[in-house]
Design a protein around this motif. Structure first.
Motif, PDB file in Angstrom:
ATOM      1  N   SER A 138      13.651  19.373 -14.048  1.00  0.00           N
ATOM      2  CA  SER A 138      13.238  18.475 -12.975  1.00  0.00           C
ATOM      3  C   SER A 138      12.082  19.094 -12.200  1.00  0.00           C
ATOM      4  O   SER A 138      11.812  20.300 -12.290  1.00  0.00           O
ATOM      5  CB  SER A 138      14.411  18.195 -12.029  1.00  0.00           C
ATOM      6  N   GLN A 139      11.417  18.294 -11.421  1.00  0.00           N
ATOM      7  CA  GLN A 139      10.285  18.779 -10.642  1.00  0.00           C
ATOM      8  C   GLN A 139      10.710  19.716  -9.517  1.00  0.00           C
ATOM      9  O   GLN A 139       9.907  20.506  -9.034  1.00  0.00           O
ATOM     10  CB  GLN A 139       9.510  17.585 -10.079  1.00  0.00           C
ATOM     11  N   TRP A 140      11.989  19.671  -9.131  1.00  0.00           N
ATOM     12  CA  TRP A 140      12.480  20.575  -8.092  1.00  0.00           C
ATOM     13  C   TRP A 140      12.519  22.012  -8.575  1.00  0.00           C
ATOM     14  O   TRP A 140      12.526  22.950  -7.761  1.00  0.00           O
ATOM     15  CB  TRP A 140      13.845  20.131  -7.602  1.00  0.00           C
ATOM     16  N   SER A 141      12.567  22.214  -9.889  1.00  0.00           N
ATOM     17  CA  SER A 141      12.512  23.580 -10.420  1.00  0.00           C
ATOM     18  C   SER A 141      11.123  24.180 -10.270  1.00  0.00           C
ATOM     19  O   SER A 141      10.951  25.389 -10.457  1.00  0.00           O
ATOM     20  CB  SER A 141      12.926  23.582 -11.899  1.00  0.00           C
ATOM     21  N   ILE A 142      10.131  23.358  -9.933  1.00  0.00           N
ATOM     22  CA  ILE A 142       8.784  23.843  -9.608  1.00  0.00           C
ATOM     23  C   ILE A 142       8.621  23.933  -8.095  1.00  0.00           C
ATOM     24  O   ILE A 142       8.076  24.913  -7.566  1.00  0.00           O
ATOM     25  CB  ILE A 142       7.707  22.920 -10.205  1.00  0.00           C
ATOM     26  N   ILE A 143       9.132  22.924  -7.389  1.00  0.00           N
ATOM     27  CA  ILE A 143       8.905  22.820  -5.944  1.00  0.00           C
ATOM     28  C   ILE A 143       9.566  23.967  -5.180  1.00  0.00           C
ATOM     29  O   ILE A 143       8.913  24.655  -4.376  1.00  0.00           O
ATOM     30  CB  ILE A 143       9.434  21.464  -5.428  1.00  0.00           C
ATOM     31  N   LEU A 144      10.858  24.201  -5.426  1.00  0.00           N
ATOM     32  CA  LEU A 144      11.586  25.200  -4.649  1.00  0.00           C
ATOM     33  C   LEU A 144      11.083  26.623  -4.887  1.00  0.00           C
ATOM     34  O   LEU A 144      10.830  27.360  -3.922  1.00  0.00           O
ATOM     35  CB  LEU A 144      13.088  25.097  -4.943  1.00  0.00           C
ATOM     36  N   PRO A 145      10.894  27.057  -6.145  1.00  0.00           N
ATOM     37  CA  PRO A 145      10.328  28.402  -6.341  1.00  0.00           C
ATOM     38  C   PRO A 145       8.903  28.529  -5.810  1.00  0.00           C
ATOM     39  O   PRO A 145       8.527  29.582  -5.288  1.00  0.00           O
ATOM     40  CB  PRO A 145      10.362  28.583  -7.862  1.00  0.00           C
ATOM     41  N   GLN A 146       8.110  27.456  -5.917  1.00  0.00           N
ATOM     42  CA  GLN A 146       6.742  27.519  -5.417  1.00  0.00           C
ATOM     43  C   GLN A 146       6.725  27.713  -3.907  1.00  0.00           C
ATOM     44  O   GLN A 146       5.901  28.477  -3.379  1.00  0.00           O
ATOM     45  CB  GLN A 146       5.993  26.238  -5.801  1.00  0.00           C
ATOM     46  N   MET A 147       7.617  27.051  -3.191  1.00  0.00           N
ATOM     47  CA  MET A 147       7.700  27.241  -1.745  1.00  0.00           C
ATOM     48  C   MET A 147       8.018  28.694  -1.409  1.00  0.00           C
ATOM     49  O   MET A 147       7.439  29.278  -0.480  1.00  0.00           O
ATOM     50  CB  MET A 147       8.759  26.315  -1.147  1.00  0.00           C
ATOM     51  N   ALA A 148       8.949  29.286  -2.162  1.00  0.00           N
ATOM     52  CA  ALA A 148       9.299  30.689  -1.923  1.00  0.00           C
ATOM     53  C   ALA A 148       8.127  31.614  -2.234  1.00  0.00           C
ATOM     54  O   ALA A 148       7.877  32.586  -1.505  1.00  0.00           O
ATOM     55  CB  ALA A 148      10.520  31.064  -2.768  1.00  0.00           C
ATOM     56  N   LEU A 149       7.387  31.321  -3.290  1.00  0.00           N
ATOM     57  CA  LEU A 149       6.239  32.158  -3.661  1.00  0.00           C
ATOM     58  C   LEU A 149       5.118  32.082  -2.626  1.00  0.00           C
ATOM     59  O   LEU A 149       4.370  33.047  -2.436  1.00  0.00           O
ATOM     60  CB  LEU A 149       5.701  31.719  -5.031  1.00  0.00           C
ATOM     61  N   LEU A 150       5.008  30.951  -1.944  1.00  0.00           N
ATOM     62  CA  LEU A 150       3.948  30.781  -0.955  1.00  0.00           C
ATOM     63  C   LEU A 150       4.269  31.455   0.376  1.00  0.00           C
ATOM     64  O   LEU A 150       3.359  31.696   1.177  1.00  0.00           O
ATOM     65  CB  LEU A 150       3.708  29.284  -0.711  1.00  0.00           C
ATOM     66  N   MET A 151       5.540  31.748   0.625  1.00  0.00           N
ATOM     67  CA  MET A 151       5.953  32.230   1.934  1.00  0.00           C
ATOM     68  C   MET A 151       5.320  33.555   2.355  1.00  0.00           C
ATOM     69  O   MET A 151       4.843  33.677   3.490  1.00  0.00           O
ATOM     70  CB  MET A 151       7.474  32.334   2.003  1.00  0.00           C
ATOM     71  N   PRO A 152       5.309  34.602   1.519  1.00  0.00           N
ATOM     72  CA  PRO A 152       4.780  35.887   2.000  1.00  0.00           C
ATOM     73  C   PRO A 152       3.364  35.784   2.549  1.00  0.00           C
ATOM     74  O   PRO A 152       3.084  36.252   3.657  1.00  0.00           O
ATOM     75  CB  PRO A 152       4.849  36.777   0.751  1.00  0.00           C
ATOM     76  N   PHE A 153       2.480  35.173   1.809  1.00  0.00           N
ATOM     77  CA  PHE A 153       1.098  35.054   2.286  1.00  0.00           C
ATOM     78  C   PHE A 153       1.027  34.164   3.519  1.00  0.00           C
ATOM     79  O   PHE A 153       0.329  34.488   4.487  1.00  0.00           O
ATOM     80  CB  PHE A 153       0.209  34.482   1.186  1.00  0.00           C
ATOM     81  N   GLY A 154       1.736  33.043   3.509  1.00  0.00           N
ATOM     82  CA  GLY A 154       1.664  32.106   4.620  1.00  0.00           C
ATOM     83  C   GLY A 154       2.177  32.698   5.919  1.00  0.00           C
ATOM     84  O   GLY A 154       1.560  32.534   6.982  1.00  0.00           O
ATOM     85  N   VAL A 155       3.297  33.409   5.857  1.00  0.00           N
ATOM     86  CA  VAL A 155       3.856  34.014   7.071  1.00  0.00           C
ATOM     87  C   VAL A 155       2.918  35.093   7.601  1.00  0.00           C
ATOM     88  O   VAL A 155       2.661  35.185   8.813  1.00  0.00           O
ATOM     89  CB  VAL A 155       5.253  34.594   6.778  1.00  0.00           C
ATOM     90  N   PHE A 156       2.391  35.908   6.710  1.00  0.00           N
ATOM     91  CA  PHE A 156       1.465  36.956   7.132  1.00  0.00           C
ATOM     92  C   PHE A 156       0.193  36.358   7.722  1.00  0.00           C
ATOM     93  O   PHE A 156      -0.339  36.852   8.725  1.00  0.00           O
ATOM     94  CB  PHE A 156       1.125  37.839   5.931  1.00  0.00           C
ATOM     95  N   TRP A 157      -0.303  35.289   7.119  1.00  0.00           N
ATOM     96  CA  TRP A 157      -1.518  34.606   7.595  1.00  0.00           C
ATOM     97  C   TRP A 157      -1.304  34.032   8.997  1.00  0.00           C
ATOM     98  O   TRP A 157      -2.123  34.234   9.896  1.00  0.00           O
ATOM     99  CB  TRP A 157      -1.870  33.505   6.598  1.00  0.00           C
ATOM    100  N   MET A 158      -0.211  33.321   9.202  1.00  0.00           N
ATOM    101  CA  MET A 158       0.038  32.701  10.495  1.00  0.00           C
ATOM    102  C   MET A 158       0.399  33.747  11.552  1.00  0.00           C
ATOM    103  O   MET A 158       0.039  33.603  12.726  1.00  0.00           O
ATOM    104  CB  MET A 158       1.145  31.665  10.383  1.00  0.00           C
ATOM    105  N   ARG A 159       1.101  34.776  11.174  1.00  0.00           N
ATOM    106  CA  ARG A 159       1.416  35.844  12.126  1.00  0.00           C
ATOM    107  C   ARG A 159       0.136  36.491  12.644  1.00  0.00           C
ATOM    108  O   ARG A 159       0.005  36.743  13.853  1.00  0.00           O
ATOM    109  CB  ARG A 159       2.305  36.897  11.464  1.00  0.00           C
TER     110      ARG A 159
END
Length: 274
Positions: free
Chosen positions: A136-157
């Motif tokens: 299903s497409q959720w097998s792409i969506i959920l891991p992709q969200m997790a993969l994006l978190m480190p950079f995004g949190v560091f960027w916004m911080r």
């Protein structure tokens, strides 16, 4: 003085010009190849005498581009807004709320930037398979969200750390709570940061390849980049249609970046201006 400034800027301008040429030449080569007659070999940077623009229409039809675009759009819409929201909230919390273990979590997110996707794709596949999400497409969506978190949190911080603390203190003296300070003061000031982060998230999600080909067998449920693998298998010897299909896949990312490049550049320059 003018000569000194010109001599100082010259190396930087030459580097920018070189980078521009290195970036544009492959795109021009792909465009010129896509305009060649179907089945022909690439002709390098020579524009064809007769441009075959219909190759893009052929690639559009044979790759089932409309269904792929719908699938990619759904994956992007389900991934990017939620990921940007979570990264913004987490970045603000690490920057301003003085939560216990703030340094530990910051280092943890930094370590996440060094984790290669290839190292976790196998256990991730079996974990999602056990949850019944593979295919299903959720097998792409959920891991992709997790993969994006480190950079995004560091960027916004980093963005929230550059914000003026006096504004928060003034608002709190006027009776504003933590949520009101975030929503009415820091969030509007961070528009360039989270807008540019949204652009990056869009590009990375739209071009997600490994998750798409590992987690989903149906090409019409993959991202555009993941579906390119199936298209390549069918047209492995037709470089013309491969280049035309690749350019069609790249076009949305290029348009999004061109539209929002002002926010992206402004976010990069905020720290330097401060």
């Amino acid at each position: 003085m003018l000569n000194t400034k010109s001599s100082t800027r010259l190396p930087g301008n030459l580097i920018l010009l070189l980078m521009m040429v290195v970036t544009i030449l492959p795109l021009l080569s792909m465009l010129f190849t896509a305009l060649q007659p179907q089945g022909s070999l690439p002709a390098g940077l020579s524009f064809p005498r007769e441009a075959h623009w219909e190759n893009f229409a052929t690639a559009f039809e044979t790759s089932n581009f409309l269904a792929l675009a719908q699938s990619s759009t759904f994956i992007v819409i389900a991934t990017v807004p939620a990921a940007v929201l979570i990264a913004t909230l987490a970045g603000y919390g690490l920057a301003h709320l003085q939560i216990p273990g703030e340094r530990f979590f910051t280092v943890l997110f930094l370590l996440g930037l060094t984790l290669p996707m290839e190292a976790i794709i196998t256990p991730l596949f079996y974990q999602l398979k056990g949850m019944g999400l593979v295919g299903s497409q959720w097998s792409i969506i959920l891991p992709q969200m997790a993969l994006l978190m480190p950079f995004g949190v560091f960027w916004m911080r980093a963005n929230f750390l550059n914000a003026s603390k006096e504004l928060s203190e003034s608002a709190q003296l006027d009776g504003a709570n933590v949520w009101q300070v975030f929503r009415r003061i820091h969030l509007p000031l961070a528009i360039p940061a989270w807008a540019s982060l949204s652009v990056l998230y869009f590009i990375w999600t739209w071009n997600q390849f490994l998750l798409a080909i590992v987690m989903v067998n149906d090409p019409t449920k993959r991202t555009m980049a993941g579906a390119l693998g199936a298209f390549k298998a069918e047209r492995s010897t037709d470089f013309v249609l491969l280049c035309a299909g690749s350019l069609l896949i790249m076009l949305p990312s290029l348009l999004i970046f061109l539209i929002f490049q002002r926010h992206f550049i402004k976010a990069l320059m905020q720290g330097a201006v401060k």
